[in-house]
Write a protein that holds these residues in place. Structure first.
Motif, PDB file in Angstrom:
ATOM      1  N   LYS A  19       0.843  -1.196   0.000  1.00 15.13           N
ATOM      2  CA  LYS A  19       0.000   0.000   0.000  1.00 15.13           C
ATOM      3  C   LYS A  19       0.876   1.244   0.000  1.00 15.13           C
ATOM      4  O   LYS A  19       1.919   1.273   0.643  1.00 15.13           O
ATOM      5  CB  LYS A  19      -0.903   0.007   1.227  1.00 15.13           C
ATOM      6  N   THR A  20       0.437   2.264  -0.740  1.00 12.52           N
ATOM      7  CA  THR A  20       1.117   3.557  -0.737  1.00 12.52           C
ATOM      8  C   THR A  20       0.085   4.639  -0.498  1.00 12.52           C
ATOM      9  O   THR A  20      -1.093   4.456  -0.799  1.00 12.52           O
ATOM     10  CB  THR A  20       1.854   3.837  -2.062  1.00 12.52           C
ATOM     11  N   ALA A  21       0.543   5.758   0.054  1.00 11.30           N
ATOM     12  CA  ALA A  21      -0.361   6.867   0.364  1.00 11.30           C
ATOM     13  C   ALA A  21       0.298   8.178  -0.026  1.00 11.30           C
ATOM     14  O   ALA A  21       1.516   8.326   0.072  1.00 11.30           O
ATOM     15  CB  ALA A  21      -0.682   6.868   1.854  1.00 11.30           C
ATOM     16  N   GLU A  22      -0.539   9.131  -0.473  1.00 10.52           N
ATOM     17  CA  GLU A  22      -0.061  10.467  -0.831  1.00 10.52           C
ATOM     18  C   GLU A  22      -1.028  11.496  -0.277  1.00 10.52           C
ATOM     19  O   GLU A  22      -2.233  11.267  -0.239  1.00 10.52           O
ATOM     20  CB  GLU A  22      -0.014  10.661  -2.343  1.00 10.52           C
ATOM     21  N   ILE A  23      -0.479  12.635   0.150  1.00  7.86           N
ATOM     22  CA  ILE A  23      -1.282  13.796   0.525  1.00  7.86           C
ATOM     23  C   ILE A  23      -0.767  14.956  -0.313  1.00  7.86           C
ATOM     24  O   ILE A  23       0.416  15.295  -0.232  1.00  7.86           O
ATOM     25  CB  ILE A  23      -1.180  14.124   2.025  1.00  7.86           C
ATOM     26  N   ASP A  24      -1.644  15.528  -1.129  1.00  9.32           N
ATOM     27  CA  ASP A  24      -1.293  16.626  -2.034  1.00  9.32           C
ATOM     28  C   ASP A  24      -0.055  16.292  -2.866  1.00  9.32           C
ATOM     29  O   ASP A  24       0.830  17.118  -3.053  1.00  9.32           O
ATOM     30  CB  ASP A  24      -1.075  17.929  -1.256  1.00  9.32           C
ATOM     31  N   GLY A  25       0.020  15.052  -3.337  1.00 10.59           N
ATOM     32  CA  GLY A  25       1.121  14.638  -4.198  1.00 10.59           C
ATOM     33  C   GLY A  25       2.394  14.262  -3.476  1.00 10.59           C
ATOM     34  O   GLY A  25       3.353  13.829  -4.094  1.00 10.59           O
ATOM     35  N   GLU A  26       2.436  14.408  -2.164  1.00  7.37           N
ATOM     36  CA  GLU A  26       3.609  14.067  -1.361  1.00  7.37           C
ATOM     37  C   GLU A  26       3.448  12.648  -0.823  1.00  7.37           C
ATOM     38  O   GLU A  26       2.479  12.347  -0.124  1.00  7.37           O
ATOM     39  CB  GLU A  26       3.764  15.028  -0.177  1.00  7.37           C
ATOM     40  N   ALA A  27       4.407  11.779  -1.130  1.00  4.76           N
ATOM     41  CA  ALA A  27       4.361  10.408  -0.634  1.00  4.76           C
ATOM     42  C   ALA A  27       4.449  10.404   0.889  1.00  4.76           C
ATOM     43  O   ALA A  27       5.199  11.180   1.482  1.00  4.76           O
ATOM     44  CB  ALA A  27       5.500   9.603  -1.227  1.00  4.76           C
ATOM     45  N   GLN A  28       3.680   9.546   1.519  1.00  3.89           N
ATOM     46  CA  GLN A  28       3.658   9.418   2.979  1.00  3.89           C
ATOM     47  C   GLN A  28       4.321   8.109   3.365  1.00  3.89           C
ATOM     48  O   GLN A  28       4.095   7.083   2.735  1.00  3.89           O
ATOM     49  CB  GLN A  28       2.220   9.430   3.496  1.00  3.89           C
ATOM     50  N   GLY A  29       5.134   8.139   4.394  1.00  5.20           N
ATOM     51  CA  GLY A  29       5.816   6.933   4.847  1.00  5.20           C
ATOM     52  C   GLY A  29       4.857   5.929   5.461  1.00  5.20           C
ATOM     53  O   GLY A  29       5.033   4.729   5.342  1.00  5.20           O
ATOM     54  N   ALA A  30       3.829   6.413   6.115  1.00  2.00           N
ATOM     55  CA  ALA A  30       2.850   5.545   6.767  1.00  2.00           C
ATOM     56  C   ALA A  30       1.455   5.960   6.321  1.00  2.00           C
ATOM     57  O   ALA A  30       1.242   7.070   5.840  1.00  2.00           O
ATOM     58  CB  ALA A  30       2.974   5.654   8.279  1.00  2.00           C
ATOM     59  N   LEU A  31       0.510   5.061   6.502  1.00  2.00           N
ATOM     60  CA  LEU A  31      -0.863   5.316   6.077  1.00  2.00           C
ATOM     61  C   LEU A  31      -1.665   6.092   7.118  1.00  2.00           C
ATOM     62  O   LEU A  31      -2.739   6.593   6.815  1.00  2.00           O
ATOM     63  CB  LEU A  31      -1.582   3.991   5.797  1.00  2.00           C
ATOM     64  N   ASN A  32      -1.150   6.215   8.342  1.00  2.00           N
ATOM     65  CA  ASN A  32      -1.916   6.763   9.465  1.00  2.00           C
ATOM     66  C   ASN A  32      -2.523   8.133   9.185  1.00  2.00           C
ATOM     67  O   ASN A  32      -3.693   8.372   9.473  1.00  2.00           O
ATOM     68  CB  ASN A  32      -1.048   6.855  10.712  1.00  2.00           C
ATOM     69  N   ARG A  33      -1.734   9.057   8.638  1.00  4.78           N
ATOM     70  CA  ARG A  33      -2.228  10.420   8.428  1.00  4.78           C
ATOM     71  C   ARG A  33      -3.353  10.449   7.396  1.00  4.78           C
ATOM     72  O   ARG A  33      -4.371  11.118   7.585  1.00  4.78           O
ATOM     73  CB  ARG A  33      -1.074  11.319   7.994  1.00  4.78           C
ATOM     74  N   VAL A  34      -3.175   9.709   6.286  1.00  7.24           N
ATOM     75  CA  VAL A  34      -4.207   9.666   5.235  1.00  7.24           C
ATOM     76  C   VAL A  34      -5.487   9.046   5.786  1.00  7.24           C
ATOM     77  O   VAL A  34      -6.581   9.582   5.595  1.00  7.24           O
ATOM     78  CB  VAL A  34      -3.706   8.887   4.005  1.00  7.24           C
ATOM     79  N   VAL A  35      -5.353   7.929   6.469  1.00  8.42           N
ATOM     80  CA  VAL A  35      -6.520   7.254   7.033  1.00  8.42           C
ATOM     81  C   VAL A  35      -7.200   8.151   8.062  1.00  8.42           C
ATOM     82  O   VAL A  35      -8.426   8.214   8.143  1.00  8.42           O
ATOM     83  CB  VAL A  35      -6.128   5.889   7.636  1.00  8.42           C
ATOM     84  N   GLY A  36      -6.410   8.910   8.825  1.00  9.92           N
ATOM     85  CA  GLY A  36      -6.976   9.847   9.801  1.00  9.92           C
ATOM     86  C   GLY A  36      -7.817  10.916   9.134  1.00  9.92           C
ATOM     87  O   GLY A  36      -8.911  11.248   9.606  1.00  9.92           O
ATOM     88  N   TYR A  37      -7.330  11.463   8.020  1.00 10.19           N
ATOM     89  CA  TYR A  37      -8.112  12.457   7.275  1.00 10.19           C
ATOM     90  C   TYR A  37      -9.429  11.855   6.790  1.00 10.19           C
ATOM     91  O   TYR A  37     -10.475  12.489   6.863  1.00 10.19           O
ATOM     92  CB  TYR A  37      -7.343  12.966   6.059  1.00 10.19           C
ATOM     93  N   LEU A  38      -9.365  10.638   6.284  1.00 17.31           N
ATOM     94  CA  LEU A  38     -10.560  10.003   5.729  1.00 17.31           C
ATOM     95  C   LEU A  38     -11.545   9.590   6.821  1.00 17.31           C
ATOM     96  O   LEU A  38     -12.756   9.605   6.606  1.00 17.31           O
ATOM     97  CB  LEU A  38     -10.175   8.792   4.875  1.00 17.31           C
ATOM     98  N   ALA A  39     -11.037   9.212   7.987  1.00 18.21           N
ATOM     99  CA  ALA A  39     -11.895   8.681   9.042  1.00 18.21           C
ATOM    100  C   ALA A  39     -12.490   9.757   9.951  1.00 18.21           C
ATOM    101  O   ALA A  39     -13.484   9.499  10.632  1.00 18.21           O
ATOM    102  CB  ALA A  39     -11.104   7.687   9.891  1.00 18.21           C
ATOM    103  N   ASP A  40     -11.909  10.947   9.968  1.00 17.07           N
ATOM    104  CA  ASP A  40     -12.396  11.999  10.862  1.00 17.07           C
ATOM    105  C   ASP A  40     -13.810  12.402  10.466  1.00 17.07           C
ATOM    106  O   ASP A  40     -14.060  12.832   9.352  1.00 17.07           O
ATOM    107  CB  ASP A  40     -11.468  13.212  10.796  1.00 17.07           C
ATOM    108  N   ARG A  41     -14.759  12.266  11.384  1.00 20.37           N
ATOM    109  CA  ARG A  41     -16.168  12.524  11.054  1.00 20.37           C
ATOM    110  C   ARG A  41     -16.464  13.992  10.804  1.00 20.37           C
ATOM    111  O   ARG A  41     -17.457  14.327  10.189  1.00 20.37           O
ATOM    112  CB  ARG A  41     -17.159  12.018  12.097  1.00 20.37           C
ATOM    113  N   ASP A  42     -15.600  14.901  11.245  1.00 27.90           N
ATOM    114  CA  ASP A  42     -15.814  16.326  11.000  1.00 27.90           C
ATOM    115  C   ASP A  42     -15.440  16.727   9.571  1.00 27.90           C
ATOM    116  O   ASP A  42     -15.895  17.742   9.068  1.00 27.90           O
ATOM    117  CB  ASP A  42     -15.003  17.169  11.979  1.00 27.90           C
ATOM    118  N   ASN A  43     -14.582  15.940   8.923  1.00 30.10           N
ATOM    119  CA  ASN A  43     -14.121  16.271   7.581  1.00 30.10           C
ATOM    120  C   ASN A  43     -15.170  15.891   6.536  1.00 30.10           C
ATOM    121  O   ASN A  43     -15.941  14.962   6.724  1.00 30.10           O
ATOM    122  CB  ASN A  43     -12.817  15.541   7.267  1.00 30.10           C
TER     123      ASN A  43
END
Length: 170
Positions: free
Chosen positions: A47-71
Protein backbone atom coordinates in the motif's frame (compact mmCIF):
# COMPACT_ATOMS: atom_id res chain seq x y z
CA UNK A 1 -18.94 -15.20 -6.44
CA UNK A 2 -15.85 -12.99 -6.43
CA UNK A 3 -12.38 -14.30 -5.72
CA UNK A 4 -11.14 -12.37 -2.68
CA UNK A 5 -8.03 -14.48 -2.05
CA UNK A 6 -5.69 -11.76 -3.40
CA UNK A 7 -5.98 -7.98 -3.04
CA UNK A 8 -7.01 -5.91 -6.06
CA UNK A 9 -4.84 -3.34 -7.78
CA UNK A 10 -6.72 -0.15 -7.04
CA UNK A 11 -6.01 3.56 -6.72
CA UNK A 12 -8.51 5.92 -5.08
CA UNK A 13 -8.24 9.69 -4.76
CA UNK A 14 -10.37 11.87 -2.48
CA UNK A 15 -10.75 15.57 -1.81
CA UNK A 16 -10.86 16.10 1.95
CA UNK A 17 -12.12 19.37 3.41
CA UNK A 18 -10.61 19.44 6.90
CA UNK A 19 -12.61 20.94 9.77
CA UNK A 20 -11.75 21.43 13.41
CA UNK A 21 -13.47 22.84 16.46
CA UNK A 22 -13.02 26.32 17.86
CA UNK A 23 -12.84 26.63 21.60
CA UNK A 24 -14.63 24.25 23.93
CA UNK A 25 -18.05 24.10 22.31
CA UNK A 26 -18.98 21.46 19.75
CA UNK A 27 -21.02 23.95 17.70
CA UNK A 28 -18.10 26.11 16.56
CA UNK A 29 -16.56 24.36 13.55
CA UNK A 30 -13.73 25.97 11.59
CA UNK A 31 -12.61 25.17 8.04
CA UNK A 32 -8.87 24.37 8.18
CA UNK A 33 -8.14 23.65 4.51
CA UNK A 34 -8.45 21.13 1.75
CA UNK A 35 -6.21 18.21 0.77
CA UNK A 36 -6.13 15.66 -2.02
CA UNK A 37 -5.38 12.22 -0.63
CA UNK A 38 -4.62 9.06 -2.59
CA UNK A 39 -4.38 5.44 -1.48
CA UNK A 40 -3.07 2.65 -3.71
CA UNK A 41 -2.94 -1.09 -3.19
CA UNK A 42 -1.42 -3.67 -5.50
CA UNK A 43 -2.05 -7.38 -5.96
CA UNK A 44 0.73 -8.29 -3.52
CA UNK A 45 -0.86 -6.21 -0.75
CA UNK A 46 1.64 -3.32 -0.83
CA UNK A 47 0.00 0.00 0.00
CA UNK A 48 1.12 3.56 -0.74
CA UNK A 49 -0.36 6.87 0.36
CA UNK A 50 -0.06 10.47 -0.83
CA UNK A 51 -1.28 13.80 0.52
CA UNK A 52 -1.29 16.63 -2.03
CA UNK A 53 1.12 14.64 -4.20
CA UNK A 54 3.61 14.07 -1.36
CA UNK A 55 4.36 10.41 -0.63
CA UNK A 56 3.66 9.42 2.98
CA UNK A 57 5.82 6.93 4.85
CA UNK A 58 2.85 5.55 6.77
CA UNK A 59 -0.86 5.32 6.08
CA UNK A 60 -1.92 6.76 9.46
CA UNK A 61 -2.23 10.42 8.43
CA UNK A 62 -4.21 9.67 5.23
CA UNK A 63 -6.52 7.25 7.03
CA UNK A 64 -6.98 9.85 9.80
CA UNK A 65 -8.11 12.46 7.27
CA UNK A 66 -10.56 10.00 5.73
CA UNK A 67 -11.90 8.68 9.04
CA UNK A 68 -12.40 12.00 10.86
CA UNK A 69 -16.17 12.52 11.05
CA UNK A 70 -15.81 16.33 11.00
CA UNK A 71 -14.12 16.27 7.58
CA UNK A 72 -16.03 16.29 4.29
CA UNK A 73 -14.68 13.54 2.03
CA UNK A 74 -15.46 13.44 -1.70
CA UNK A 75 -14.27 10.58 -3.91
CA UNK A 76 -12.62 12.13 -6.98
CA UNK A 77 -11.49 9.01 -8.82
CA UNK A 78 -11.22 5.28 -8.54
CA UNK A 79 -8.93 3.46 -10.89
CA UNK A 80 -8.66 -0.30 -11.05
CA UNK A 81 -5.24 -1.17 -12.38
CA UNK A 82 -4.58 -4.32 -14.42
CA UNK A 83 -3.13 -7.12 -12.31
CA UNK A 84 0.18 -7.01 -14.15
CA UNK A 85 0.59 -3.25 -13.85
CA UNK A 86 2.74 -2.26 -10.86
CA UNK A 87 1.82 0.66 -8.66
CA UNK A 88 3.30 3.96 -9.77
CA UNK A 89 6.42 4.75 -7.79
CA UNK A 90 5.88 7.56 -5.26
CA UNK A 91 7.57 10.83 -6.21
CA UNK A 92 9.34 13.35 -3.98
CA UNK A 93 6.78 16.08 -4.67
CA UNK A 94 6.96 19.85 -4.82
CA UNK A 95 8.16 20.56 -1.28
CA UNK A 96 11.23 18.34 -1.50
CA UNK A 97 11.93 19.48 -5.07
CA UNK A 98 11.86 23.09 -3.83
CA UNK A 99 14.32 22.22 -1.07
CA UNK A 100 16.60 20.51 -3.61
CA UNK A 101 16.47 23.59 -5.85
CA UNK A 102 17.35 25.79 -2.87
CA UNK A 103 20.33 23.62 -1.93
CA UNK A 104 21.54 23.55 -5.55
CA UNK A 105 21.36 27.33 -5.77
CA UNK A 106 23.07 27.98 -2.44
CA UNK A 107 25.79 25.45 -3.32
CA UNK A 108 26.62 27.55 -6.40
CA UNK A 109 24.77 25.84 -9.26
CA UNK A 110 22.96 28.39 -11.47
CA UNK A 111 19.20 27.86 -11.59
CA UNK A 112 19.24 27.27 -15.35
CA UNK A 113 21.42 24.19 -14.80
CA UNK A 114 19.42 22.42 -12.07
CA UNK A 115 17.45 20.30 -14.54
CA UNK A 116 20.46 19.52 -16.73
CA UNK A 117 22.56 18.36 -13.74
CA UNK A 118 19.69 16.16 -12.58
CA UNK A 119 19.30 14.66 -16.05
CA UNK A 120 23.05 14.01 -16.26
CA UNK A 121 22.96 12.23 -12.90
CA UNK A 122 20.21 9.94 -14.19
CA UNK A 123 21.80 9.41 -17.60
CA UNK A 124 19.00 11.22 -19.41
CA UNK A 125 19.88 12.93 -22.70
CA UNK A 126 17.64 15.98 -22.14
CA UNK A 127 17.12 18.24 -19.12
CA UNK A 128 14.27 17.18 -16.86
CA UNK A 129 11.04 19.17 -16.95
CA UNK A 130 10.56 19.04 -13.15
CA UNK A 131 12.31 17.69 -10.08
CA UNK A 132 9.01 17.02 -8.30
CA UNK A 133 8.47 13.87 -10.38
CA UNK A 134 11.70 12.20 -9.23
CA UNK A 135 11.26 8.92 -7.37
CA UNK A 136 13.07 8.48 -4.07
CA UNK A 137 15.81 6.43 -5.74
CA UNK A 138 16.27 9.00 -8.52
CA UNK A 139 16.40 11.83 -5.97
CA UNK A 140 19.16 9.99 -4.08
CA UNK A 141 21.10 9.54 -7.33
CA UNK A 142 20.75 13.27 -8.11
CA UNK A 143 21.79 14.15 -4.55
CA UNK A 144 24.92 11.96 -4.76
CA UNK A 145 25.87 13.50 -8.11
CA UNK A 146 25.31 17.02 -6.76
CA UNK A 147 27.48 16.32 -3.70
CA UNK A 148 30.29 14.94 -5.87
CA UNK A 149 30.31 18.03 -8.10
CA UNK A 150 29.46 20.60 -5.40
CA UNK A 151 30.84 19.35 -2.06
CA UNK A 152 29.38 22.45 -0.37
CA UNK A 153 25.86 20.98 -0.93
CA UNK A 154 26.00 18.83 2.24
CA UNK A 155 27.00 21.84 4.36
CA UNK A 156 24.22 23.97 2.82
CA UNK A 157 21.65 21.22 3.49
CA UNK A 158 22.80 20.95 7.12
CA UNK A 159 22.51 24.74 7.58
CA UNK A 160 18.99 24.74 6.12
CA UNK A 161 18.02 21.82 8.37
CA UNK A 162 19.26 23.69 11.45
CA UNK A 163 17.37 26.83 10.39
CA UNK A 164 14.06 25.01 9.89
CA UNK A 165 13.39 24.12 13.59
CA UNK A 166 14.32 27.66 14.63
CA UNK A 167 11.82 29.12 12.14
CA UNK A 168 9.10 26.72 13.26
CA UNK A 169 9.56 27.83 16.90
CA UNK A 170 9.24 31.52 15.98
Amino acid sequence: MQDRSTPRNIRRTWKVDVYGTWGDGPSATVYLGSHTVTLCADGSGAKTAEIDGEAQGALNRVVGYLADRDNIVTLLSEERLPASQPLPAPVIGKARACALHKIMGLAGLPHAQHYALSAAALGEPWPLSTLADLTEGEAQTVWGHLCRLYPKAREVAAQLQRRRPAQAAA
